[in-house]
Design a protein around this motif. Structure first.
Motif, PDB file in Angstrom:
ATOM      1  N   ALA A  33       0.826  -1.208   0.000  1.00 54.20           N
ATOM      2  CA  ALA A  33       0.000   0.000   0.000  1.00 54.20           C
ATOM      3  C   ALA A  33       0.860   1.258   0.000  1.00 54.20           C
ATOM      4  O   ALA A  33       0.604   2.200  -0.768  1.00 54.20           O
ATOM      5  N   ASN A  37       1.059   4.084  -2.920  1.00 51.88           N
ATOM      6  CA  ASN A  37       0.784   5.499  -2.647  1.00 51.88           C
ATOM      7  C   ASN A  37       1.982   6.386  -2.994  1.00 51.88           C
ATOM      8  O   ASN A  37       1.792   7.520  -3.453  1.00 51.88           O
TER       9      ASN A  37
ATOM     10  N   GLY B 241      -9.117   8.157  11.204  1.00 44.99           N
ATOM     11  CA  GLY B 241      -7.943   8.164  10.320  1.00 44.99           C
ATOM     12  C   GLY B 241      -6.759   8.853  10.973  1.00 44.99           C
ATOM     13  O   GLY B 241      -5.659   8.296  11.051  1.00 44.99           O
TER      14      GLY B 241
ATOM     15  N   VAL C  31      -4.849  -3.366  -0.454  1.00 42.09           N
ATOM     16  CA  VAL C  31      -5.852  -2.452   0.097  1.00 42.09           C
ATOM     17  C   VAL C  31      -6.552  -2.992   1.329  1.00 42.09           C
ATOM     18  O   VAL C  31      -7.513  -2.374   1.817  1.00 42.09           O
ATOM     19  N   PHE C  34      -6.609  -0.414   4.319  1.00 40.74           N
ATOM     20  CA  PHE C  34      -7.382   0.800   4.040  1.00 40.74           C
ATOM     21  C   PHE C  34      -8.878   0.474   3.959  1.00 40.74           C
ATOM     22  O   PHE C  34      -9.724   1.233   4.447  1.00 40.74           O
ATOM     23  N   THR C  35      -9.196  -0.663   3.376  1.00 37.25           N
ATOM     24  CA  THR C  35     -10.586  -1.106   3.283  1.00 37.25           C
ATOM     25  C   THR C  35     -11.171  -1.336   4.673  1.00 37.25           C
ATOM     26  O   THR C  35     -12.293  -0.909   4.971  1.00 37.25           O
ATOM     27  N   ASN C  37     -10.181  -0.033   7.465  1.00 35.90           N
ATOM     28  CA  ASN C  37     -10.330   1.250   8.156  1.00 35.90           C
ATOM     29  C   ASN C  37     -11.512   2.049   7.618  1.00 35.90           C
ATOM     30  O   ASN C  37     -12.185   2.751   8.384  1.00 35.90           O
ATOM     31  N   THR C 194      -5.217   7.844  -4.451  1.00 34.40           N
ATOM     32  CA  THR C 194      -5.176   7.155  -3.162  1.00 34.40           C
ATOM     33  C   THR C 194      -5.374   5.672  -3.415  1.00 34.40           C
ATOM     34  O   THR C 194      -6.444   5.253  -3.853  1.00 34.40           O
ATOM     35  N   ALA C 244      -5.734  10.852   2.296  1.00 34.84           N
ATOM     36  CA  ALA C 244      -6.223   9.513   2.663  1.00 34.84           C
ATOM     37  C   ALA C 244      -6.662   9.482   4.128  1.00 34.84           C
ATOM     38  O   ALA C 244      -7.709   8.919   4.470  1.00 34.84           O
ATOM     39  N   THR C 245      -5.861  10.091   4.985  1.00 30.25           N
ATOM     40  CA  THR C 245      -6.180  10.147   6.408  1.00 30.25           C
ATOM     41  C   THR C 245      -7.442  10.978   6.652  1.00 30.25           C
ATOM     42  O   THR C 245      -8.335  10.577   7.411  1.00 30.25           O
ATOM     43  N   LEU C 248     -10.714   9.180   5.729  1.00 32.34           N
ATOM     44  CA  LEU C 248     -11.225   8.279   6.774  1.00 32.34           C
ATOM     45  C   LEU C 248     -11.929   9.082   7.871  1.00 32.34           C
ATOM     46  O   LEU C 248     -13.010   8.700   8.342  1.00 32.34           O
TER      47      LEU C 248
END
Lengths: 268, 268, 268
Positions: A33, A37, B241, C31, C34-35, C37, C194, C244-245, C248
């Motif tokens: 990941a 990114n 996040g 992923v 991230f998924t 989260n 992202t 990305a953060t 979320l």
């Protein structure tokens, strides 16, 4: 830094934006990941296809291939062999990142075997480069127990055998094509406290080599970009967690002018 | 908290910085990156080797081993068996995290089998500990459907069987070596909304046990460190996040003095 | 947006909070974190079980199943077949995300085979939907080379064959159940920079379908939620890393009222 070095770095950054290379990453599951990114942040395009059934086919579609043996297993080893062979057949650039080679037998044998496909760039730390060149063994997981300069002779030897470039990442990075040697300084110690920073650097190297057509300048530009972004990120972060996020932001923000300020040292 | 508890926590944090243990993590692919970053944040060193060809060899190089069955498959099961056996043979600390044991047959059987290698610490939620102790079944993926105290008897029983420590993570964490019981409070609910926080805690436990030489104090210190960092992160974050990022920053920032402020409760 | 559309979105968001669906994700290793989260951020519960030995068993426990073929291999293909079959047998919603289908033979054949289990939603980009519908081939890794509207006929055809919904993600997303067509606008270009944003969207779709009982409104609500969160995140971030953060954080913050402000376009 000489004027031609500055021009090469600026041209590399512009080429990356222009070409937007698709980098096929056969890399370890820890860093997939973050690597993806990082590639997206600099304007490249990542894909992480790692099944034996698909690896050669996808290597044929990609601009460049990265092989990183960090969480190697029998299945991904087969995929790596297929992708590296396809890249070599297609005269497409590929980068080998020999994570923990020297410390573990299975991956050391695979990495040695993959050298037959003549990687355009080998990127590792000093311990890994020394081990891969057959000049020693060692390492401690992903940490190097040797200094960059101690790997200079092994790097030159390895570059001559592959006909490519060897990049030794460390406090000051060292690059050689078997004849010429360059160094990149700068960066920040927080890079060593961010999982996947070194592995992402391997992928950025593949992207830059695809964009520039040069193993040497591609590797130098990728390391310089990484180092400059680390300096920026360290200046704004609150610790290792926010450093990783800020580093991705900085990878995106750094254009040709800022890259030209990197600490790249031509051979004396 | 008694003066000796305070001293034990402070000594554990100092030992972690001093020893910088190399933790060999055979863990699920979801949390590998976050786990590695958590280990780096506290000053430990992670490595995620999970192939049967390499697992025992790498366990022999590491300071401690973590086995987490979160995304178990036939290949990684074989690697886990090999690494746990090697850790046991070398009298090297290892931690078992029985994710979703009780809910799924394949991993329940493997976790039961791994108990023969006598993990220094079993770290799970109440449902998992109860299931592993054979006292029941249940769970819902990684969520516990049982309260920590409901697992106290199962934890004591399990600790007596393994000769190690059992840590039950929950709102208030419970620790037992079969005789003594301690509890750690504090923390923050956002930990439960961060993928891999519990799994990273298993890895931090392995690091602390390697650094301190104590299953009980290693587990307590890891949970206390996690809880204090969560409190810090919750105070500055803007949601789940940014909490995860701030938690890594806080893991790094917390030294012996701040760890000594953790809510550790000795047995009455 | 019509009053009934507004009401449907608001009801969907409330249902997600109420039901807290457990989403079984057989998704690519890039992923997974991230998924997970993203699911936690909206209040759902993730689990990433992907071994053939466990996939059907866990599908039986979950509220919905996601199958994403991004880093497919022979083992996970077997697990996907088992999980999709179980979901179909249990009349439990499942979502198919045909990543890079059309570009690679192995996954294209698997995705075509999985259509027999009649996914409640197929979510892909235009190239993938066109390829899966058998109307063409193409794509470039995870990037679409075709516009959303070019996939409208293929989407309708595919929806009629599966009896489910097809969602085509792009600058303006398109949704069809074979009869009705809706569109969702808004969002932000940083979503495309992202890693895993599209894949997480597939998981959010599964969560919303489980919570609402509607393939069409579940898919629309998931895309609208994603788009609104992207707008929020873009307004506060400093680049792709912090985006990305922030995304979320925004997924968590968006409730029924804000979701009702999304750019959802009913069929004219």
């Amino acid at each position: 830094m000489s004027r031609s070095t500055t021009a090469s770095l600026m041209a590399a950054r512009a080429a990356l934006t222009e070409v937007r290379p698709l980098v096929h990453c056969l890399t370890n599951t820890v860093v997939q990941a973050f690597t993806a990114n990082a590639l997206l942040a600099v304007g490249a395009s990542p894909a992480m296809v790692d099944a034996p059934e698909e690896a050669a086919e996808f290597a044929g579609l990609a601009s460049a291939v990265l092989v990183n043996v960090g969480t190697l297993n029998a299945r991904t080893a087969e995929a790596m062999r297929a992708a590296a062979a396809r890249a070599a057949d297609d005269a497409k650039p590929w980068v080998l990142d020999p994570v923990a080679v020297g410390a573990l037998g299975f991956r050391t044998r695979l990495a040695a075997e993959l050298l037959d496909h003549r990687p355009d760039v080998v990127r590792g730390n000093a311990s890994e480069v020394i081990a891969l060149a057959g000049a020693g063994a060692g390492g401690r997981g992903t940490d190097s127990t040797a200094g960059v300069d101690s790997a200079a002779a092994a790097a030159t030897d390895l570059a001559r055998r592959t006909g490519g470039v060897v990049a030794v990442s460390g406090e000051v990075d060292l690059f050689t094509d078997g004849e010429r040697t360059l160094r990149v300084g700068g960066g920040h110690v927080l890079l060593t406290r961010t999982t996947g920073a070194g592995c992402a650097l391997g992928a950025l190297t593949a992207a830059y080599v695809a964009a520039t057509g040069s193993g040497l300048w591609g590797a130098v530009a990728a390391h310089a970009h990484t180092a400059r972004a680390a300096e920026r990120a360290a200046a704004v972060c609150g610790g290792p967690g926010s450093f990783a996020t800020a580093w991705l932001d900085a990878l995106d923000a750094i254009g040709p002018d800022e890259l030209a300020d990197a600490d790249v040292r031509d051979q004396a």
